[in-house]
Design a protein around this motif. Structure first.
Motif, PDB file in Angstrom:
ATOM      1  N   PRO A  77       0.880  -1.163  -0.024  1.00 37.97           N
ATOM      2  CA  PRO A  77      -0.069   0.123   0.122  1.00 37.97           C
ATOM      3  C   PRO A  77       0.635   1.249   0.140  1.00 37.97           C
ATOM      4  N   THR A  78       0.162   2.273  -0.769  1.00 34.25           N
ATOM      5  CA  THR A  78       1.030   3.660  -0.746  1.00 34.25           C
ATOM      6  C   THR A  78       0.776   4.280   0.718  1.00 34.25           C
ATOM      7  N   GLY A  79       1.593   5.455   0.714  1.00 38.18           N
ATOM      8  CA  GLY A  79       1.272   6.411   1.841  1.00 38.18           C
ATOM      9  C   GLY A  79       0.317   7.452   1.951  1.00 38.18           C
ATOM     10  N   LYS A  80      -0.424   7.601   0.640  1.00 37.97           N
ATOM     11  CA  LYS A  80      -1.294   8.580   0.185  1.00 37.97           C
ATOM     12  C   LYS A  80      -2.289   8.936   1.144  1.00 37.97           C
ATOM     13  N   SER A  81      -2.704  10.091   1.238  1.00 38.64           N
ATOM     14  CA  SER A  81      -3.544  10.511   2.511  1.00 38.64           C
ATOM     15  C   SER A  81      -5.142  10.473   2.055  1.00 38.64           C
ATOM     16  N   MET A  82      -5.617  10.101   0.788  1.00 35.89           N
ATOM     17  CA  MET A  82      -6.851  10.106   0.464  1.00 35.89           C
ATOM     18  C   MET A  82      -7.189   9.093  -0.871  1.00 35.89           C
ATOM     19  N   PRO A  83      -8.479   8.831  -0.782  1.00 34.38           N
ATOM     20  CA  PRO A  83      -8.655   7.836  -2.188  1.00 34.38           C
ATOM     21  C   PRO A  83      -8.560   8.466  -3.362  1.00 34.38           C
ATOM     22  N   VAL A  84      -7.820   7.440  -4.324  1.00 40.48           N
ATOM     23  CA  VAL A  84      -7.614   8.012  -5.733  1.00 40.48           C
ATOM     24  C   VAL A  84      -9.065   7.746  -6.550  1.00 40.48           C
ATOM     25  N   ILE A  85      -9.412   8.815  -7.188  1.00 43.15           N
ATOM     26  CA  ILE A  85     -10.864   8.853  -7.707  1.00 43.15           C
ATOM     27  C   ILE A  85     -10.689   8.769  -9.320  1.00 43.15           C
ATOM     28  N   PRO A  86     -11.422   7.772 -10.078  1.00 41.19           N
ATOM     29  CA  PRO A  86     -12.258   6.958  -9.481  1.00 41.19           C
ATOM     30  C   PRO A  86     -11.711   5.594  -9.176  1.00 41.19           C
ATOM     31  N   ALA A  87     -10.391   5.541  -9.348  1.00 40.85           N
ATOM     32  CA  ALA A  87      -9.696   4.309  -9.373  1.00 40.85           C
ATOM     33  C   ALA A  87      -9.930   3.463  -8.034  1.00 40.85           C
ATOM     34  N   GLU A  88     -10.259   3.996  -6.826  1.00 44.02           N
ATOM     35  CA  GLU A  88     -10.378   3.498  -5.665  1.00 44.02           C
ATOM     36  C   GLU A  88     -12.044   3.621  -5.150  1.00 44.02           C
ATOM     37  N   LEU A  89     -12.960   3.593  -6.251  1.00 42.78           N
ATOM     38  CA  LEU A  89     -14.322   3.553  -5.923  1.00 42.78           C
ATOM     39  C   LEU A  89     -14.820   2.385  -6.529  1.00 42.78           C
ATOM     40  N   ASP A  90     -15.865   1.726  -5.882  1.00 43.87           N
ATOM     41  CA  ASP A  90     -16.619   0.625  -6.075  1.00 43.87           C
ATOM     42  C   ASP A  90     -17.886   1.275  -6.723  1.00 43.87           C
ATOM     43  N   PRO A  91     -18.709   0.415  -7.478  1.00 45.77           N
ATOM     44  CA  PRO A  91     -20.040   0.872  -7.951  1.00 45.77           C
ATOM     45  C   PRO A  91     -21.123   1.073  -6.555  1.00 45.77           C
ATOM     46  N   PRO A  92     -21.888   1.840  -6.440  1.00 46.27           N
ATOM     47  CA  PRO A  92     -22.362   2.712  -7.692  1.00 46.27           C
ATOM     48  C   PRO A  92     -21.852   4.100  -7.787  1.00 46.27           C
ATOM     49  N   ARG A  93     -21.002   4.462  -6.674  1.00 44.31           N
ATOM     50  CA  ARG A  93     -20.238   5.878  -7.007  1.00 44.31           C
ATOM     51  C   ARG A  93     -19.170   5.777  -7.985  1.00 44.31           C
ATOM     52  N   HIS A  94     -18.577   4.924  -8.299  1.00 42.89           N
ATOM     53  CA  HIS A  94     -17.594   4.724  -9.413  1.00 42.89           C
ATOM     54  C   HIS A  94     -18.025   5.290 -10.901  1.00 42.89           C
ATOM     55  N   GLY A  95     -19.339   4.696 -11.077  1.00 42.82           N
ATOM     56  CA  GLY A  95     -19.778   4.968 -12.522  1.00 42.82           C
ATOM     57  C   GLY A  95     -20.282   6.323 -12.758  1.00 42.82           C
ATOM     58  N   GLY A  96     -20.500   7.253 -11.833  1.00 38.22           N
ATOM     59  CA  GLY A  96     -21.049   8.702 -11.846  1.00 38.22           C
ATOM     60  C   GLY A  96     -19.617   9.356 -12.350  1.00 38.22           C
ATOM     61  N   PHE A  97     -18.465   9.041 -11.489  1.00 40.01           N
ATOM     62  CA  PHE A  97     -17.234   9.695 -12.045  1.00 40.01           C
ATOM     63  C   PHE A  97     -16.771   9.270 -13.501  1.00 40.01           C
ATOM     64  N   ARG A  98     -17.174   7.962 -13.751  1.00 47.09           N
ATOM     65  CA  ARG A  98     -16.583   7.671 -15.149  1.00 47.09           C
ATOM     66  C   ARG A  98     -17.309   8.414 -16.048  1.00 47.09           C
ATOM     67  N   LYS A  99     -18.550   8.453 -16.036  1.00 50.12           N
ATOM     68  CA  LYS A  99     -19.579   9.337 -16.794  1.00 50.12           C
ATOM     69  C   LYS A  99     -19.378  10.644 -17.124  1.00 50.12           C
ATOM     70  N   LEU A 100     -18.563  11.231 -16.077  1.00 48.93           N
ATOM     71  CA  LEU A 100     -18.078  12.751 -16.156  1.00 48.93           C
ATOM     72  C   LEU A 100     -17.034  12.496 -16.820  1.00 48.93           C
ATOM     73  N   VAL A 101     -16.122  11.817 -16.849  1.00 49.94           N
ATOM     74  CA  VAL A 101     -14.690  11.960 -17.243  1.00 49.94           C
ATOM     75  C   VAL A 101     -14.490  11.347 -18.800  1.00 49.94           C
ATOM     76  N   LEU A 102     -15.178  10.317 -18.870  1.00 51.66           N
ATOM     77  CA  LEU A 102     -15.066   9.591 -19.913  1.00 51.66           C
ATOM     78  C   LEU A 102     -15.215  10.478 -21.455  1.00 51.66           C
ATOM     79  N   PRO A 103     -16.115  10.910 -21.469  1.00 46.79           N
ATOM     80  CA  PRO A 103     -16.581  11.741 -22.964  1.00 46.79           C
ATOM     81  C   PRO A 103     -15.364  12.532 -23.199  1.00 46.79           C
ATOM     82  N   HIS A 104     -14.660  13.260 -22.169  1.00 45.22           N
ATOM     83  CA  HIS A 104     -13.933  14.151 -22.684  1.00 45.22           C
ATOM     84  C   HIS A 104     -12.411  13.443 -23.024  1.00 45.22           C
ATOM     85  N   PHE A 105     -12.393  12.179 -22.991  1.00 47.47           N
ATOM     86  CA  PHE A 105     -11.094  11.213 -23.490  1.00 47.47           C
ATOM     87  C   PHE A 105     -11.240  10.443 -24.409  1.00 47.47           C
ATOM     88  N   THR A 106     -12.266  10.579 -25.149  1.00 50.12           N
ATOM     89  CA  THR A 106     -12.471   9.729 -26.423  1.00 50.12           C
ATOM     90  C   THR A 106     -11.792  10.523 -27.723  1.00 50.12           C
TER      91      THR A 106
END
Ligand code: HEM
Length: 399
Positions: A75-104
């Protein structure tokens, strides 16, 4: 809960050992042949899934394998969760929907010219001097410049580059977790300023759009914005440098490859995929068992760490015939696991591919062929792998 369950699958895999990077994929291939589901006692103990099919299955089973307990071994010593990589559904899906359209590929097309300029400028010192180091003189700053451009951070890319480098170097230093924490705090402080400057302000760039967005009907919190932006800046940094370095190396050492690509530019995407398959810059990510499960008949129990060894899956002979051979004509070559698989598959894949394509375009269009000008140096740390030095010179008197 017997030790026998683990010792029956024991391998000597310690991903903190620097010397592992010298024969990384060969070593993983040898382990895969004898222990497809392997147990390592290193870093407090973990299972390693080494087969392509098992990694794909585990990546899509978030109920058995969670990311919320961290995605790195150790494990790393970081102080907060990496988003969205450390989120499970359902929260994870909302962030992907936000970011993905800008990286197609389509969303990124307005940046093509700027990206080509950054790449051509980056190669200029090597062109001017006739020699240089592809990794240290050219590739290192390119992904940071490009992600800052796309996000709209134009204040001080030098500072962000240094902070990103420091952050990654500190993570590599697993013996001193406090160093990682301090580096994370410094990067967070810088990005926090960029976020605060956009909070509640009219949106003028992508970062502003993310900061002021809603996910599942609620505004993004400051911590979430920071976790997201930090990942976008850091995830594409060392990874893309490694991908560019190994691709340029392959272009140089593979007999006849450059001529084939010049004659048929439609092969460039295949070149990119085959390089990514052979040299995964992120060769593993971690999960934690949430519910009891089995892989190939082996019981995995709640709380146990699991390494998804993407770089081993890419060399699985059941998936890729003759897996250590570079083969532009192989079937299914894009089915590698270099960008992961399933719901956490890389969000920056389109950008990374565009950067690699632009580097190849500039090399093929504007430069004479390159040749090696000294020994290459391989390196990596707990989950990364790539070239640390690639000395080259322009082939003289190329007609
Ligand atoms: C060749 C370069 C790259 C490689 C090899 C790579 C590799 C990966 C891998 C393996 C994952 C999956 C992690 C997991 O399953 O736990 C991932 C996720 C991610 N990558 Fe990349 N990456 C690259 C470039 C980028 C770039 C340029 C960006 C930023 C624009 C980026 C942003 C992300 C994000 C945000 C995630 C998390 C996705 C999620 O959890 O839903 N990556 N990357």
């Amino acid at each position: 809960m017997s030790d026998a369950r683990r010792t029956a699958h024991l391998v000597d895999l310690d991903n903190r050992r620097p010397e592992l990077s010298q024969r990384l994929f060969e070593t993983l291939g040898e382990m895969q042949a004898v222990q497809p589901v392997a147990w390592s006692d290193a870093s407090g103990g973990f299972w390693a899934l080494l087969k392509h099919a098992d990694i794909v299955a585990a990546s899509s089973d978030w109920e058995a394998f969670t990311v919320t307990e961290g995605i790195m071994i150790p494990p790393t010593g970081k102080s907060m969760p990496v988003i969205p990589a450390e989120l499970d559904p359902p929260r994870h899906g909302g962030f992907r929907k936000l970011v993905l359209p800008h990286f197609t590929p389509r969303a990124l097309s307005p940046w093509h010219e700027d990206i080509r300029r950054i790449v051509a400028d980056g190669l200029k010192p090597i062109v001017d001097q006739g020699r240089g180091d592809v990794v240290t003189d050219f590739a290192r700053p390119v992904p940071v410049l490009i992600i800052c451009l796309v996000l709209g951070i134009d204040s001080d890319w030098n500072r962000i580059h240094d902070l990103g480098e420091e952050f990654m170097a500190a993570f590599a230093d697993t013996a001193h977790p406090e160093r990682g924490k301090a580096a994370a705090h410094r990067l967070e402080a810088f990005l926090g300023e960029e976020i605060a400057a956009r909070r509640g302000e009219p949106v003028t760039d992508l970062l502003g759009l993310f900061v002021n967005a809603e996910v599942d009907g609620a505004p993004i919190t400051d911590t979430e914005a920071l976790g997201l932006v930090q990942l976008l800046v850091v995830a594409g940094h060392g990874t893309t440098v490694d991908a560019i370095g190994t691709m340029v190396h392959r272009l140089i050492v593979e007999q006849g490859l450059r001529d084939r690509l010049v004659a048929d530019r439609a092969l460039v995407p295949r070149m990119i995929d085959e390089c990514l398959r052979l040299h995964a810059p992120v060769w593993n990510m971690a999960r934690t068992v949430r519910n009891p499960t089995q892989v190939r008949g082996v019981d995995l129990l709640p709380g146990e760490k699991v390494m998804l060894a993407f770089g081993a899956g890419n060399h699985d002979p059941e998936k890729f015939a003759d897996p250590f051979t570079f083969d532009l004509d192989r079937a299914g070559l894009s089915q590698h696991l270099t960008f992961g698989s399933g719901r956490h598959r890389c969000l920056g894949e389109g950008l990374a591919r565009l950067e690699m394509q632009t580097v190849l375009d500039v090399l093929l269009d504007e430069l004479s062929p390159l040749e090696l000008d000294g020994d290459v140096v391989w390196g990596g740390h707990t989950n990364s792998h790539g070239l640390r030095s690639l000395p080259v010179r322009l082939v003289p008197d190329h007609g």
